[in-house]
Design an enzyme around this catalytic site. Structure first.
Site, PDB file in Angstrom:
ATOM      1  N   GLU A   1      -8.820 -71.679   4.646  1.00  0.00           N
ATOM      2  CA  GLU A   1      -7.593 -72.184   4.750  1.00  0.00           C
ATOM      3  C   GLU A   1      -7.074 -73.236   4.982  1.00  0.00           C
ATOM      4  OE1 GLU A   1      -5.378 -69.867   3.774  1.00  0.00           O
ATOM      5  OE2 GLU A   1      -5.631 -67.977   4.002  1.00  0.00           O
TER       6      GLU A   1
ATOM      7  N   ARG B   1      -5.373 -75.638   2.141  1.00  0.00           N
ATOM      8  CA  ARG B   1      -3.880 -76.115   2.656  1.00  0.00           C
ATOM      9  C   ARG B   1      -3.963 -77.565   2.953  1.00  0.00           C
ATOM     10  NH1 ARG B   1      -0.591 -71.107   4.295  1.00  0.00           N
ATOM     11  NH2 ARG B   1      -2.038 -69.620   3.848  1.00  0.00           N
TER      12      ARG B   1
ATOM     13  N   ASP C   1     -11.014 -63.332  -5.339  1.00  0.00           N
ATOM     14  CA  ASP C   1     -10.384 -64.019  -6.427  1.00  0.00           C
ATOM     15  C   ASP C   1     -10.857 -65.619  -6.537  1.00  0.00           C
ATOM     16  OD1 ASP C   1      -9.298 -64.870  -3.939  1.00  0.00           O
ATOM     17  OD2 ASP C   1      -7.342 -64.264  -4.308  1.00  0.00           O
TER      18      ASP C   1
ATOM     19  N   GLU D   1       1.217 -65.948  -7.091  1.00  0.00           N
ATOM     20  CA  GLU D   1       0.260 -65.718  -8.324  1.00  0.00           C
ATOM     21  C   GLU D   1       0.855 -65.311  -9.440  1.00  0.00           C
ATOM     22  OE1 GLU D   1      -1.807 -65.701  -4.602  1.00  0.00           O
ATOM     23  OE2 GLU D   1       0.123 -64.388  -5.085  1.00  0.00           O
TER      24      GLU D   1
END
Length: 573
Positions: A190, A194, A322, A455
């Site tokens: 993360e 980010r 993913d 998404e």
């Protein structure tokens, strides 16, 4: 002597007596001609100066006019920014013709921009400097250790939309208040996507060196996570002390997406700093995974960081799997599709063969979906997170030959239709977190919350850019209207606890500003705005400039193992 002096003086002064010239007409004519010549010379010089001043005045007016037009274009968000290379600070801002040529697109783009202004203004007012805003209670929370996640996630969105004042205030906070020396156990994944990604994107767009310096600071704090026997990183690290470990609930294993979704950012950081250490750490992960890469290119979501081998666990293009597959493709694009990054493309194509083995269709409506797999058993379930896949497949389809390219592009479009119907199938027209498929029932929502995820609109953006089909713009507009109707509140935007009832939660996720609104804005902007030929998006929708790759020699003890068929083989939780 005195007489002689008086005679010389008298001779000199006689030339000033008019009577002298009246008696000598030839000399009078010469004097007149000299006077006229000097007069014309002085007059000509004055004329040149006056004309020069007039030209300068005209140029000044033209510059002011162009500056005003540029300001208007930036206000509409119609700018494309390019940086010469990884080390320069120069930024060219290019006007893009036809920005407002389609009035419907212009109107929709402005509506999305208004949504961003509403979300950002609410964050500024109630949660400034905190990670995320809770709109219902109007307060900020530090979901990521107090790193200003929403602020950093929003930098490039503000810049692209031409929200210059807001961008400048955010830049000042980064320069004056952003401090990474925190006794906090941060997610490497993360924090990378980010914070590192957001700062690097802001640097590429604006050329402001403060963003690069901060990106280097936080990346240096993350690097110890890769100090494992295999080089597969631990997924948690203390930002102040550098102690790294994995979460207890994984049984000590690292997560596939969390370990394979730092390549874009760390390679970009090496390119921009000239320091290869970041690139080496993340590329070693791919080399390690390639040693045991399966023939179908599908990896379980748990990996042992000591041995570098996978554990018996779920195979999925949804949560925890993913973005590993996404970054195989995008590093190839980031690397200018050269021989240096051929391994990434080959691994990705192998994984796409595996993906085809997971594709199923529903009855009676023939919705195409990507199932999950445990061992040899397929699970008829698809996460909304997996709706990034249509965009990824479309983006990668052009690297195939004509027949394969058409096959994969058609698959991308079929999957996008399914993802769009995740939204259309609920009373609120917002998608749930995941869906199950049963014979004769098409799809039913499983986990029914919606947390403003991006998404599906991400895939619609790619499909519109790559096909020019305006249907994808219409679908995106319908999704945006559903967000406006169900998620907009007085102080920002919130998710839904249940897409069936419309019950609201109390969180404005940072990725709503970083991804959802950015992709929607670009969906209604010309393709020249953040061109896919010049930029590659990380998994948090932060565009990184495609620049020459920083080459490095491979260690002698590392061999890239080619497979007989010529192919090699993250996630937000």
């Amino acid at each position: 002597m005195a007489r002689s002096s008086r005679s010389s003086s008298s001779i000199r002064w006689r030339y000033l007596n008019p009577a002298y010239y009246l008696k000598r007409p030839k000399r009078l004519a010469l004097l007149f001609m000299a006077f006229v010549f000097v007069s014309f010379f002085v007059w000509d010089r004055q004329t040149i100066v006056m004309k020069h001043e007039e030209e300068l005045s005209i140029l000044k007016e033209e510059v002011e006019r162009l500056q005003n037009e540029l300001g208007e274009l930036k206000h509409e968000g119609g700018v494309s920014v390019t940086k010469n290379n990884a080390s320069t600070k120069h930024v060219d801002v290019t006007k893009k013709g036809g920005l407002a040529s389609d009035p419907i697109e212009a109107e929709r783009r402005e509506k999305v921009k208004d949504a961003m202004v509403h979300a950002w203004s609410s964050y500024e007012k109630y949660a400034w400097g905190h990670d995320e805003l809770q709109p219902q209670s109007k307060n900020g929370v530090d979901s990521f250790g107090g790193l200003g996640a929403t602020l950093i996630d929003s930098l490039d969105t503000l810049y692209i939309m031409g929200l210059d004042e807001q961008f400048q205030r955010a830049k000042e906070w980064v320069a004056d208040s952003l401090d990474f020396n925190k006794n906090y156990d941060a997610s490497v994944f993360e924090t990378t996507i980010r914070v590192v990604g957001g700062l690097l994107s802001a640097y590429d767009l604006s050329g402001e060196n403060v963003f690069l310096e901060k990106a280097k600071d936080i990346a240096d704090r993350l690097l110890p996570a890769w100090s494992t026997p295999s080089g597969i990183p631990y997924n948690i690290i203390n930002l102040a002390h550098g102690n790294a470990h994995n979460p207890g609930w994984t049984g000590g294993d690292s997560i596939l997406a969390d370990s394979g979704t730092e390549q874009l950012e760390f390679i970009a950081l090496s390119q921009r700093t000239g320091d290869p250490k970041y690139q080496q750490k993340v590329e070693n992960v791919i080399l390690e995974l390639n040693k045991t890469f399966p023939a179908d290119g599908l990896l379980p979501i748990y990996i042992n960081p000591h041995r570098g081998t996978t554990s018996h666990s779920t195979i999925t293009f949804g949560a925890m799997g993913d973005s590993f597959y996404e970054y195989l493709l995008k590093v190839w694009i980031q690397g200018n599709k050269t021989a240096d990054v051929k391994l990434y493309r080959e691994m990705w194509e192998t994984s796409m063969k595996g993906l085809l083995s997971l594709v199923r269709k529903t009855a009676p409506s023939s919705f195409t979906y990507i199932s999950e797999k445990i061992g040899n058993s397929l699970i008829d379930k698809m996460d909304e997170l997996a709706c990034f896949a249509p965009g990824m497949i479309a983006l990668g389809s052009s690297g195939y030959g004509p027949d394969e390219s058409t096959k994969f592009l058609n698959l991308a479009e079929e999957l996008a239709w399914t993802c769009y119907n995740f939204y259309q199938s609920t009373p609120t027209k917002l998608a749930g977190e995941n869906y199950f498929f049963h014979s004769g029932q098409d799809m039913t929502v499983g986990t029914s919350w919606n947390i403003l995820r991006p998404e599906t609109v991400e895939s619609l953006f790619y499909l519109w850019r790559l096909t020019g089909n305006k249907t994808y713009q219409e679908w995106g507009w319908n999704i945006f209207q559903a967000f406006e109707k169900n998620s907009r509140v007085e102080a920002g935007y919130v998710g839904l606890k249940d897409v069936n009832t419309g019950m609201k939660d109390n969180m404005m996720q940072s990725f709503f500003l970083a991804e959802t609104l950015k992709y929607l804005y670009l969906l209604f902007s010309p393709p020249s705005v953040i061109s896919l030929d010049e930029w590659v998006f990380n998994t948090e929708a932060h565009p990184l400039k495609i620049v020459p790759r920083l080459t490095q020699r491979k260690p002698n003890n590392v061999r890239v193992r080619a497979r007989k068929e010529g192919r090699f083989g993250g996630s937000r939780i």
